[in-house]
Write an enzyme that holds these catalytic residues in place. Structure first.
Site, PDB file in Angstrom:
ATOM      1  CG  ASP A 252     -14.647  30.346  14.275  1.00  0.00           C
ATOM      2  OD1 ASP A 252     -13.463  29.975  14.297  1.00  0.00           O
ATOM      3  OD2 ASP A 252     -15.163  30.947  13.312  1.00  0.00           O
ATOM      4  CD  GLU A 287     -10.279  31.950  16.025  1.00  0.00           C
ATOM      5  OE1 GLU A 287      -9.281  31.775  15.311  1.00  0.00           O
ATOM      6  OE2 GLU A 287     -11.441  31.726  15.629  1.00  0.00           O
TER       7      GLU A 287
END
Length: 568
Positions: A252, A287
């Site tokens: 993330d 990401e």
């Protein structure tokens, strides 16, 4: 001092090591199954080797106050109470698992708590045979690290290595992974290393040096320049792979993993994971909002390509609020660039929006994770409505086909394989009324500033928000079955004809033309052949594609249609 292990780990059948970095503490003891044992401290590191067994409660007594293990593998109950010793070595994995090549990846992102009415690993496992039959080859679990409360998206985890107990025990998570792999499905975990949640995180009290004075958008920034911090997250990542036989991670917001360098931590972790003998490929997805190719060039398999989703959304809906704004000037030109180069933004000038990214078309097409729906873009709307509900089935089927037949790695969001219109609103379970009021106020302020209609917005702190997010069973079984048939047809074609081309290697950027303002002719070349696509997203192409392997509508005359021809 011997090897520094965060948390509790068995050294052999009877002896365990317990370790904690608590530089602000004067005295630390281990409270194991009710017995207090003094820990030895050196340079802020506290450790003890002692007899133990699986399933024992323990805490760290720090200057007289009991705290859970921040590296806990499981809790007795909540994030505030004692941790449990966990030994993964006794789990029966059955047959060996050799994994799958990344070129075969067709990803389904799921949130365990809302994936089924029961919201558990065990219930989720029951859906796996049907997904495998459709052609899904990889499950991406939204974060499962334990967070405060009963429900939430998972990005507020505070115990990085402990599966959230509402979903099941560690062995029940292992059983889910085993069941997926028995169906030929890889399992990757969305792992959050850039911040901790706001409720139930006790690290600042005894390890303030874990943090920097530069915050992230979601909480205090973490100091990755400290070796103890790097060890914490490195051991966490390796532990998930070892303990749960995972096939990799989606990491993330790695742009918020800051270590005062060119992301040395990300490179160190990559090299350590690749150096280990896992017996299966480990797939690593990032990401990263910067749109840079650096990590993929270093060896990360892919990045979430939000450019595709965001540009497509603007082109089809006309919405230009928030992160859609930078694509509002000419979304169809941006779509053409994304079709040819993977990303829409590659560092080219973009007027008032500023430049973003760097060229990335030299990467393999599998290095771009494209999606029409993700938890982020659905959930960051007041009502959690999917793009499909905004554009309708006729348009939805065309973009579904495009997603699954482009050479980029496709990712679906739970239920998308059967055309689900179930919303996915934001939901969280704060500890008290004051925090619930703050969350509600914050959501309304944030979304209201973007011009959204906030009437009938689900309460983000109520259980109904998560319950309504479950996409199964469909309220219209016949429609869902028609969508599943389409998904199965597309994925069978992808597996038989497109995956071999991906293995052969591409031969450069895509060739894209726009015969009409909202239509595209695209050719992606490969050593082994080519994919040609005629795609109408508002105006016809003006001609049909001869000898097409797949058609939906008439690209010569329909405003929304697609035709694909694959040569090899």
């Amino acid at each position: 001092m011997s090897e520094r292990i965060w948390g509790a780990a068995p050294l052999n059948d009877t002896c365990w090591r317990f370790g904690l970095w608590a530089p602000a503490a004067r005295k630390v003891a281990l409270v194991l199954d009710g017995d207090e044992l003094a820990m030895h401290g050196h340079d802020g590191w506290w450790q003890i080797d002692t007899g133990a067994a699986p399933g024992l409660p323990y805490s760290f007594r720090i200057d007289g106050t009991d705290r859970p293990d921040p590296a806990s593998r499981a809790q007795v109950d909540t994030v505030d109470g004692p941790s449990l010793t966990v030994d993964p070595r006794g789990f029966d994995w059955g047959a060996t698992w050799q994994g799958r090549a990344f070129e075969e990846a067709v990803i389904l992102e799921i949130h365990v708590g809302s994936f089924t009415p029961e919201g558990t690993f065990a219930a989720a496992a029951q859906r796996l045979p049907g997904l495998a039959a459709l052609g899904i080859t990889m499950i991406e679990l939204m974060p499962v690290s334990q967070f405060h409360g009963r429900w939430g998206w998972g990005y507020d985890g505070v115990l990085n290595r402990a599966p959230h107990p509402a979903y099941g025990t560690p062995d029940e998570m292992r059983a889910f992974v085993r069941a997926a792999q028995e169906q030929g499905i890889c399992v990757i975990l969305d792992l959050v290393m850039n911040h901790f949640g706001p409720f139930g995180n006790y690290l600042p009290g005894y390890a303030p040096g874990f943090y920097t004075d530069i915050p992230t958008p979601w909480g205090d920034g973490i100091d990755f320049e400290r070796p103890e911090v790097r060890d914490f997250f490195r051991q966490s990542a390796l532990g998930w792979l070892e303990d749960y036989r995972l096939d990799g991670f989606r990491l993330d917001a790695v742009h918020q993993i800051r270590d005062g360098s060119e992301q040395h931590f990300m490179h160190e972790m990559l090299h350590e994971i690749h150096a280990a003998a896992w017996g299966r490929p480990i797939h690593l997805i990032c990401e990263d909002e910067r749109n840079l190719p650096d990590l993929r060039e270093a060896g990360y398999d892919a990045e979430w390509n939000d450019d595709w989703h965001n540009v497509l959304h603007v082109a089809l809906t006309g919405e230009t609020q928030g992160y859609y704004k930078r694509h509002g000037d000419d979304p169809f030109a941006d779509l053409a660039h994304a079709l040819a180069h993977g990303q829409a933004d590659e560092g080219q000038p973009k007027g008032a929006h500023g430049a973003r990214g760097a060229p990335a078309a030299h990467l393999p097409w599998s290095a771009f994770i494209n999606s029409n729906h993700t938890h982020d873009q659905i959930g960051n709307r007041p009502h959690g409505d999917r793009l499909l509900t905004l554009v309708g089935d006729d348009v939805g089927r065309v973009i579904h086909a495009a997603l699954l037949l482009m050479p980029f790695t496709p990712m679906l969001f739970q239920g998308e394989e059967e055309g689900s219109e179930a919303p996915f609103p934001f939901f969280v379970d704060p500890p008290d009324d004051r925090m619930r009021r703050a969350v509600r106020k914050g959501r309304r302020k944030e979304l209201g500033a973007l011009g959204y209609d906030l009437s009938k917005m689900p309460d983000p702190c109520g259980p109904n928000a998560m319950d309504m997010a479950c996409p199964y069973p469909s309220p219209d079984p016949a429609r869902a079955e028609a969508w599943r048939a389409l998904t199965g047809e597309l994925l069978a074609l992808r597996a038989a004809r497109i995956t071999p081309l991906l293995r052969s290697g591409d031969t450069g950027p895509g060739e894209v033309s726009r015969p009409t303002p909202k239509a595209f002719r695209v050719r992606w070349g490969f050593t082994g052949g080519a994919i040609e696509m005629a795609l109408c997203l508002g105006t016809p192409v003006g001609e049909q594609l001869d000898s097409a392997d797949f058609t939906l509508g008439n690209t010569a005359s329909d405003a929304f249609a697609i035709a694909v021809r694959i040569t090899s």
